[in-house]
Write a protein that holds these residues in place. Structure first.
Motif, PDB file in Angstrom:
ATOM      1  N   CYS A  50      43.844  27.315  30.257  1.00  0.00           N
ATOM      2  CA  CYS A  50      43.219  27.362  31.579  1.00  0.00           C
ATOM      3  C   CYS A  50      42.963  25.962  32.112  1.00  0.00           C
ATOM      4  CB  CYS A  50      41.914  28.150  31.515  1.00  0.00           C
ATOM      5  SG  CYS A  50      42.105  29.911  31.194  1.00  0.00           S
ATOM      6  N   SER A  87      46.136  24.518  33.466  1.00  0.00           N
ATOM      7  CA  SER A  87      46.955  25.377  34.321  1.00  0.00           C
ATOM      8  C   SER A  87      46.940  24.975  35.790  1.00  0.00           C
ATOM      9  CB  SER A  87      46.477  26.832  34.211  1.00  0.00           C
ATOM     10  OG  SER A  87      45.179  26.969  34.799  1.00  0.00           O
ATOM     11  N   TYR A 122      40.696  32.821  37.158  1.00  0.00           N
ATOM     12  CA  TYR A 122      41.432  33.428  36.056  1.00  0.00           C
ATOM     13  C   TYR A 122      40.997  34.883  35.855  1.00  0.00           C
ATOM     14  CZ  TYR A 122      41.007  28.403  35.257  1.00  0.00           C
ATOM     15  OH  TYR A 122      40.963  27.045  35.428  1.00  0.00           O
ATOM     16  N   VAL A 168      35.391  31.638  31.145  1.00  0.00           N
ATOM     17  CA  VAL A 168      36.536  32.046  30.328  1.00  0.00           C
ATOM     18  C   VAL A 168      36.120  32.127  28.866  1.00  0.00           C
ATOM     19  CG1 VAL A 168      38.812  31.353  29.481  1.00  0.00           C
ATOM     20  CG2 VAL A 168      38.277  31.143  31.918  1.00  0.00           C
ATOM     21  N   GLU A 192      46.453  34.074  36.211  1.00  0.00           N
ATOM     22  CA  GLU A 192      45.895  33.720  37.508  1.00  0.00           C
ATOM     23  C   GLU A 192      45.281  34.952  38.163  1.00  0.00           C
ATOM     24  OE1 GLU A 192      47.316  31.746  41.782  1.00  0.00           O
ATOM     25  OE2 GLU A 192      48.808  32.568  40.397  1.00  0.00           O
TER      26      GLU A 192
END
Length: 419
Positions: free
Chosen positions: A144, A147, A152, A174, A199
């Motif tokens: 993440c 990214s 997310y 997360v 995503e």
């Protein structure tokens, strides 16, 4: 059709519970149940209509299960086979391939594993969601961080009914989602050892129900979802029928996605987001829409999702005849999902008497009595009930939907004493 023809239904739960009775009504054939798990949620197991089946078999491996079914069919293979619900997808695929009964193509795993599903889309050149799979929290957080994504979604790779789905805006969120999920048992009774992170898409969300025959899909109906985010998890609030013909770009995309996933025969239930760059698949189930979805189609559409699904397996010529005409809505229909903010005990049930006064009221599923326990709503399974509305007047329907949801938010439908 032989007089002793047999339909095998793999995991006849949720909406798939209707197949045996309907097959008897339409074709005069009996049904046999194959059950793949004893650890599904009690609310799902309770939908199995044991009385509609002549016998049942517990799935073990393909060869042993097939042999047990053949013994019950007088030493021959059954004539027809259908998947009843999401937990049975892989067992169904294996049995269809074993008997050569219009199986889907390619490996079965990407039709359940959401990581492999997105990879199949990517490899086929179909728009997909950037994604990563990890077996530990830190590897997922690291992905993440690198990214470049703004938000997310974290969920089990075989999630269904929104079980274990978390929306996250920060790396700390997360990490918290991963810590809550790893080591937990999912709705299918499997230990969660891998998670999918991807995503979070932005745009209206649709569900598309289709039935295919020999590689040619027919989109039967579409619904648009309304969801709320509660404690970082998506909670369904309404599902509204829309005209299939109004969204040809969605139909075209779903056809490409089904081809990529090898879903060539039988039903599929596809959820997607209409983003700025076009439709993008969230996930597809190689089975019929669960819950009340098929009933809503019966109430609103020119076509029956249940009957077309059965025909694709039992009477292909009827399926071809029934799909020559494009589907259309006879009236608008909305399923309202009711929400409990906490665990508790029912003090009073006012759903039917309150909602029954609305001009669009069709029926509800709220049979709770004072003293019954209610779980906090965190997913589809823990919604305490549904109110279904139908009306040929779109404005009246919208007004009544808003009224139901407002009454529910104010706690005026089901009086609950917190546990």
């Amino acid at each position: 059709m032989p007089e002793t023809a047999m339909l095998v239904v793999v995991d006849p739960y949720s909406s798939g519970s209707a197949f045996a009775r309907r097959a008897k009504e339409l074709y005069g054939i009996d049904s046999l149940a194959v059950l793949t798990s004893e650890t599904l949620p009690p609310s799902l197991l309770a939908t199995y209509p044991r009385e509609d089946f002549t016998a049942e078999v517990r799935f073990s491996d393909v060869a042993e299960t097939a042999a047990a079914i053949e013994r019950l069919c007088g030493g021959r293979r059954p004539e027809f086979l259908i998947c009843g619900s999401e937990p049975g997808v892989e067992a169904y695929d294996a049995l269809a391939a074993h008997w050569g009964m219009r199986p889907n193509s390619g490996p079965s795993e990407p039709r359940r594993d959401k990581f492999l599903m997105q990879a199949r889309l990517r490899d086929a050149g179909v728009p997909y969601i950037p994604h990563h799979k990890g077996s530990d929290t830190e590897s997922i957080v690291a992905w993440c961080a690198g990214s470049g994504l703004a938000e997310y979604v974290v969920k089990p790779v075989k999630s269904f009914a929104t079980d274990g789905v978390f929306f996250c805006s920060t790396l700390d969120e997360v990490r918290a989602a991963c810590d809550r999920l790893f080591g937990r048992v999912d709705l299918a009774g499997e230990l969660i050892t891998e998670l999918l992170v991807q995503e979070r898409l932005v745009g209206p969300e649709f569900v598309v129900d289709s039935v295919s025959l020999d590689g040619t899909p027919f989109v039967v109906n579409m619904f648009r979802y309304t969801k709320e985010t509660v404690g970082g998890t998506p909670v369904y609030r309404a599902m509204t029928a829309v005209e299939v013909g109004d969204h040809p770009e969605i139909t075209a995309y779903v056809e490409r996605a089904l081809a990529a996933l090898g879903i060539e025969n039988g039903p599929a239930h596809s959820e997607l987001v209409l983003t700025e760059r076009g439709p993008v698949l969230i996930e597809t189930g190689a089975r019929m829409h669960g819950g009340l979805g098929p009933t809503l189609v019966e109430r609103s559409s020119s076509h029956s999702l249940i009957d077309l699904t059965l025909a694709s397996r039992v009477a292909p010529e009827e399926f071809l005849a029934g799909t020559r005409v494009a589907p259309s809505l006879r009236q608008g229909v909305v399923e309202c999902f009711l929400f409990s903010p906490a665990d508790g005990v029912v003090a009073e049930n006012r759903v039917k008497e309150t909602c029954g006064e609305l001009g669009s009221y069709l029926f509800d599923t709220c049979a709770q009595s004072p003293g019954d326990r209610v779980d906090k709503t965190t997913d589809l399974i823990t919604s305490y009930g549904r109110v279904v509305l139908a009306n040929a007047d779109p404005q009246a329907l919208v007004r009544d939907v808003h009224r139901v949801l407002e009454l529910d938010r104010r706690g005026l439908l089901l009086g609950i004493t917190p546990a």
